[in-house]
Design a protein around this motif. Structure first.
Motif, PDB file in Angstrom:
ATOM      1  N   TYR A  82      22.075  16.559  38.659  1.00 14.67           N
ATOM      2  CA  TYR A  82      20.712  16.425  39.183  1.00 14.67           C
ATOM      3  C   TYR A  82      19.718  16.672  38.057  1.00 14.67           C
ATOM      4  N   GLY A 101      17.345   7.336  42.980  1.00 17.29           N
ATOM      5  CA  GLY A 101      17.924   8.683  43.013  1.00 17.29           C
ATOM      6  C   GLY A 101      16.866   9.749  43.199  1.00 17.29           C
ATOM      7  N   ASP A 102      17.226  10.779  43.965  1.00 20.05           N
ATOM      8  CA  ASP A 102      16.278  11.865  44.244  1.00 20.05           C
ATOM      9  C   ASP A 102      15.704  12.435  42.953  1.00 20.05           C
ATOM     10  N   LEU A 146      23.332  15.123  46.514  1.00 18.21           N
ATOM     11  CA  LEU A 146      22.417  15.182  45.379  1.00 18.21           C
ATOM     12  C   LEU A 146      23.123  15.169  44.026  1.00 18.21           C
ATOM     13  N   GLU A 190      19.651  13.822  35.539  1.00 19.99           N
ATOM     14  CA  GLU A 190      18.943  12.628  36.015  1.00 19.99           C
ATOM     15  C   GLU A 190      17.431  12.849  35.943  1.00 19.99           C
ATOM     16  N   HIS A 225      12.596  20.328  47.225  1.00 16.54           N
ATOM     17  CA  HIS A 225      13.304  19.169  47.745  1.00 16.54           C
ATOM     18  C   HIS A 225      14.738  19.544  48.142  1.00 16.54           C
ATOM     19  N   ARG A 228      12.170   4.567  49.727  1.00 20.81           N
ATOM     20  CA  ARG A 228      13.372   4.088  50.415  1.00 20.81           C
ATOM     21  C   ARG A 228      12.995   3.183  51.584  1.00 20.81           C
ATOM     22  N   TYR A 240       9.310  14.600  48.221  1.00 27.35           N
ATOM     23  CA  TYR A 240      10.220  14.050  49.222  1.00 27.35           C
ATOM     24  C   TYR A 240       9.557  12.895  49.968  1.00 27.35           C
ATOM     25  N   LEU A 276       9.748   9.888  47.846  1.00 26.54           N
ATOM     26  CA  LEU A 276      11.114   9.388  47.920  1.00 26.54           C
ATOM     27  C   LEU A 276      11.332   8.588  49.206  1.00 26.54           C
ATOM     28  N   ARG A 277      10.866   9.135  50.310  1.00 27.45           N
ATOM     29  CA  ARG A 277      11.042   8.448  51.607  1.00 27.45           C
ATOM     30  C   ARG A 277      10.315   7.119  51.629  1.00 27.45           C
TER      31      ARG A 277
END
Lengths: 375, 107
Positions: free
Chosen positions: A65, B42-43, A59, A68, A38, B34, B27, B30-31
């Motif tokens: 990071y 948060g990523d 990020l 989290e 990522h 969103r 990812y 995540l997209r």
């Protein structure tokens, strides 16, 4: 993605890996598989606008990071695991490792500057530093314990303050040249070990250390354990640099001073001169001149401290013995003159050059007292 | 109200939901979140959640090599995951209804 980006992303990923280091290796690998991918993807999306700062902006820091991710994934927090595995147990080794690193760095610098003075202390500190290095690399969790030491926190806070200042920013911009420094450092270590210090013993050792320091540089950027090699190497290299520079400065400083002193033209003076005639009879109160008629003056110091500066030879001998200081006139030895016709030029005699044939002295400045025997 | 606090409790459900129709790599997930309106997510939280759901046995994963860039690890819902989605979904709906009712007059 260009190489610069690559390095920075790698740096970021290594920071994440480090923050997750207390987790099982397999789990860390799984996390890095997708979270790492990522980060790479985000970096690629940034394209030309990519910078480490921009990445962190997007990020968060690698540590943040990781924190989290850790919280969302329900992993134990790093501090609790350290406490579980006996963080307190590691305080002593942690302290030992930290201070050995400091002492080793200072010592490496001092050793290079003094060109190998205080060998015993250096060996002792060197052994401590080596033990600390082994410990840091072998003992799990030790690095975490070190980072939690109050002195480490203080040092890090101070460093952070410096890095945030303008000086720190200027220093940070030099980061690009870090690889150059790594190479320079390796060269300095090799040079210091082989040329300046012990050429015979240190040759192989210095080359090995140089290679190790070359390797440690990039490693230390992401893996703090390599600091235990990288920092003393830096200390030693800086010491060598300083020693070489000071040697150069000294050389340039002393030349103008020493040159006039050593080349001042002055007639050769001897402590004493004895003159003999053709029969081997010693001559006293002889006045000597060179080929230009200059008196061959020399200073003579008597027992009383009075001095004489003239060209009259031989001088009384100043003898120090149990009776104290006294002046002895006369000639302390005799010579055997070669039996040769008196008209020829002087051949070498057994003890000293026999006196040159009495040629007129070409000068008229002083009334020459030609070799006159007075007794 | 800070949505990130709300998200913490429901991120599991949201991730399971966006994987229901189609498998996805991190990812991707995540997209989709969103795009679905959860901007504040948060990523790292998404990746952490994926790991937790995977470790809890609600997801399976497989790696798909990619011609450009790194390999991608896809996640897909397995049977326990689907069951959990239904279960948690019902809990959420009744919770949301209750809250809606409470807010009904005021908001």
């Amino acid at each position: 993605m260009n190489t610069q980006t690559n390095t920075e992303v790698k740096h970021y990923l290594d920071g994440m890996r480090e923050a997750l280091a207390d987790l099982p290796a397999a789990e860390v690998a799984e996390i890095m598989d997708d979270a790492g991918a990522h980060v790479v993807e985000v970096a690629e999306e940034m394209g030309d606008e990519f910078s480490l700062a921009a990445l962190i902006d997007r990020l968060g820091t690698p540590r943040a990071y990781a924190e989290e991710l850790r919280a969302a994934a329900g992993y134990p927090s790093p501090t609790s695991t350290a406490a579980d595995t006996g963080g307190d147990r590691l305080v002593f080794p942690a302290r030992f490792a930290l201070w050995s690193l400091v002492a080793g760095t200072v010592m490496a610098f001092g050793f290079a500057v003094t060109r190998g003075d205080a060998l015993e202390v250096t060996v002792l500190v060197g052994l401590c530093a080596a033990a600390a290095t082994l410990l840091v690399f072998r003992q799990k969790g030790l690095l975490t314990a070190i980072t939690r030491l109050p002195e480490t926190v203080a040092i890090r806070d101070a460093l952070t303050k410096v890095l945030k200042s303008d000086l720190g920013k200027a220093f940070e911009s030099l980061r690009v040249f870090q690889p150059v420094w790594w190479i320079g450092r390796a060269l300095l270590i090799a040079a210091g070990g082989t040329l300046v210090y012990r050429p015979d013993l240190m040759f192989v050792l210095a080359l090995a250390l140089a290679a190790l320091s070359l390797f440690a540089g990039p490693k230390a950027r992401t893996d703090r354990r390599w600091l235990w090699i990288s920092l003393p190497a830096t200390g030693f290299a800086l010491g060598v640099l300083l020693a070489v520079l000071s040697a150069l400065v000294l050389r340039f400083d002393t030349y103008p001073i020493s040159a006039p002193v050593s080349y001042t033209p002055s007639p050769p003076t001897r402590h004493n001169i004895y003159v003999f005639d053709k029969d081997g009879k010693p001559l006293t109160d002889v006045h000597l001149y060179d080929e230009e008629g200059r008196p061959l003056n020399a200073t003579w110091y008597g027992c009383t401290g009075a001095d004489r500066h003239d060209n009259r030879y031989p001088r009384p001998r100043v003898v120090h013995d149990e009776r104290g200081c006294h002046e002895e006139p006369g000639v302390p030895f005799t010579v055997v003159m070669p039996t040769l016709p008196t008209t020829t030029t002087a051949p070498p005699s057994t003890v000293t050059q026999s006196p040159a044939p009495t040629t007129p002295i070409p000068s008229t400045t002083t009334p020459p007292t030609t070799a006159t025997t007075t007794g | 109200m800070d949505t990130s606090q709300l998200l913490k409790g429901v991120l599991d459900l949201a991730v399971l939901a966006v994987l229901r129709k189609e498998d996805g790599y991190g990812y991707d997930v995540l997209r989709r979140l969103r795009q679905g309106g959860l901007d504040g997510v948060g990523d790292a939280s998404v990746y952490g959640t994926l790991r937790r759901l995977y470790n809890a046995g609600l997801l399976t994963s497989y790696v798909v090599p990619s011609e450009e860039g790194p390999h991608r690890k896809y996640y897909s819902l397995n049977e326990p995951g689907r069951e959990r989605l239904v279960e948690s979904g019902q809990t959420w709906k009744s919770f949301a209804r209750a809250l809606d009712d409470l807010l009904g007059e005021g908001a």
